[in-house]
Design an enzyme around this catalytic site. Structure first.
Site: not given
Length: 544
Positions: A23, A25, A27, A31, A202, A270
């Protein structure tokens, strides 16, 4: 390092879970700028590429795997400008960048779905999978959601059900509509033009559904006793795994082939014939590589690892696999396989040596190089819909997603100056990067040595594999006819007799006495071959 155009063949990719990596910043959420700050660490580690789990605009019902805008960055992670800076820095350091593509479904907040759900005759009405109810009002068939309950949700405005393989908030695209395919390919082109080196796809086998909406049968291998999630009680013949998938993969490959040295890796979700399907999906002009969950489960024995490698290359000699032991969906392997290790460090080092000796490409999950363990969370600390739904039988995936610990001596592990979105607990804080860097016996330094050995040895990257018929728990094989790899997959000592080997390239917890190699608990050795190699069992003396 082989053909630079095929950089992906035998490569090692490091998976970053952006919310939990760094992180910048304060918060409490990781990021893009935080990732950029830490790229030097990854370059020094010795990986070839990074894979970022989803960073696109999303309401985060499933932590970014519910995309609301496929061509923008979620403000949680930063901006497109931040992304561009990250790409530039990664390339400057020699790192390829792969981003997650969630194409099978979107967020229910995507503008296309908001339009589609309004009526049966709008321009996007056929972009998602809609079906009429049965005469009694029930869903059109028995398909189930991975996250529990029916895979159908009622929409009163259309007086129809829509299909969702995952959360209600994740409606499935209708891939039988060619406009949907074209548009999704255009979103991939957006990121290719922006400089990404490829994609992790994905749920790559979930794209198409059976147009006749036939019921999925019961899984004939399951016992009558219910599973913790009834989804796994079905054999998913019709809700996914359709032959049309392969045709669409060829369209995707044609797009990537328009660019230089780009690659795709697919996630094969699967329970039946996953290794065979990995081969199908990577044969010819389809995916470059594919992985399944075959090595992400509880099995930890020589026969299991040997079978996965042999089954893949026997069935698909022209295909290419990716192998991983941990990722953001499963319990971390040091915890999952704990009973097979003398200690956490011993197991972590052995797993690293084994994984990085396998034929195929490799994916490491963030923190794996620290020997990181699963975080034990309480119910009130969870964010994952899987854990919230199936607690306590299944605690969900948050335990492997807790923040990266860079410095165990700071309040939040060097991850953030603010309270992290998931807690950092003492067992995880103890395995911080700062405490292992430049410590010769640490798990981190072992990973760096093993990665260097693989990077500098083409046989370990791309060479074929030949196994020896050793007894459990010893796994022994050669790579490229140049390297012999021997592993004791247990917390008890075992010995083998060796022929045709020379210098030891890397070993841990072993003793060499003439032609006998004694493997202490979780011991292993990688040796250069100088003659005709052979490995045979040595019967241990019985202690009375």
């Amino acid at each position: 390092m082989g053909d630079q155009y095929e950089w992906w063949r035998g490569s090692v990719t490091y998976q970053i879970y952006p919310r939990s990596f760094q992180d910048s910043n304060g918060d409490g959420i990781g990021d893009l700028n935080g990732i950029t700050e830490r790229l030097r660490y990854l370059a020094d580690l010795g990986v070839d590429a990074i894979w970022l789990s989803p960073i696109f605009t999303s309401p985060m019902a499933d932590m970014g795997y519910d995309v609301a805008n496929y061509t923008d960055i979620d403000p949680t992670f930063g901006t497109l400008a931040d992304f561009d800076r990250m790409i530039a820095r990664a390339h400057e350091l020699g790192l390829k960048v792969i981003i997650d593509q969630v194409l099978s479904h979107s967020s229910a907040q995507h503008s296309f779905f908001q339009e589609s759900r309004k009526s049966r005759d709008n321009p996007k009405s056929d972009w998602y999978v809609w079906a009429d109810p049965k005469a009694d009002g029930s869903p059109p068939n028995n398909w189930l959601s991975v996250f529990g309950g029916p895979a159908w949700q009622w929409e009163t405005r259309r007086k129809q059900y829509y299909f969702h393989n995952f959360l209600v908030e994740q409606p499935d695209f209708n891939f039988h509509n060619p406009d949907v395919q074209d548009w999704l390919l255009s979103t991939m082109k957006f990121w290719l033009d922006r400089g990404v080196d490829g994609f992790r796809l994905d749920t790559v086998n979930f794209y198409f559904h059976d147009k006749l909406l036939r019921d999925d049968p019961a899984d004939f291998r399951r016992k009558a006793v219910p599973e913790w999630n009834p989804y796994w009680m079905k054999y998913h013949l019709f809700s996914k795994n359709q032959p049309e998938n392969l045709v669409f993969l060829e369209r995707m490959r044609a797009l990537l082939d328009q660019y230089h040295a780009r690659a795709m890796v697919g996630e094969m979700g699967e329970a039946h014939h996953a290794i065979r399907m990995m081969g199908e999906y990577t044969t010819g002009k389809r995916l470059h590589k594919c992985y399944s969950f075959e090595m992400l489960g509880d099995a930890f024995n020589a026969a299991h690892f040997r079978n996965q490698i042999e089954d893949f290359f026997t069935g698909a000699p022209g295909g290419w696999p990716t192998w991983a032991f941990s990722n953001h969906d499963v319990v971390r392997h040091v915890s999952r396989w704990a009973r097979h290790g003398l200690s956490q460090d011993a197991l972590a080092k052995q797993a690293a040596a084994l994984l990085l000796s396998l034929q195929g490409s490799i994916c490491l999950y963030q923190g794996e190089e620290l020997g990181q363990t699963e975080t034990d969370l309480e119910y009130h600390e969870l964010t994952d819909p899987q854990g919230l739904r199936f607690w306590p039988e299944n605690k969900g995936r948050d335990g492997c997603r807790t923040p990266m610990v860079w410095d165990g001596h700071t309040p939040y592990g060097g991850f953030s100056t603010g309270k992290p979105w998931l807690p950092i607990k003492a067992p995880q804080a103890a395995r911080h990067a700062g405490g292992q860097l430049d410590q010769p016996d640490s798990v981190l330094e072992f990973y760096r040595r093993m990665l260097k050995l693989r990077r500098e040895n083409e046989s370990l990257r791309t060479g074929p594999t030949q196994f020896f018929d050793t007894s459990e728990p010893v796994l022994a094989f050669t790579r490229g006819g140049e390297v012999l790899c021997v592993f004791n997959l247990s917390p008890h000592p075992h010995s083998v007799r060796l022929e045709g080997v020379g210098v030891v390239s890397l070993n841990e917890a072993t003793e060499h006495h003439g032609d006998v190699l004694k493997l202490h608990p979780n011991g292993f050795a990688l040796m250069q071959i100088v003659g005709t190699p052979n490995v045979t069992d040595v019967r241990e003396p019985v202690i009375v």
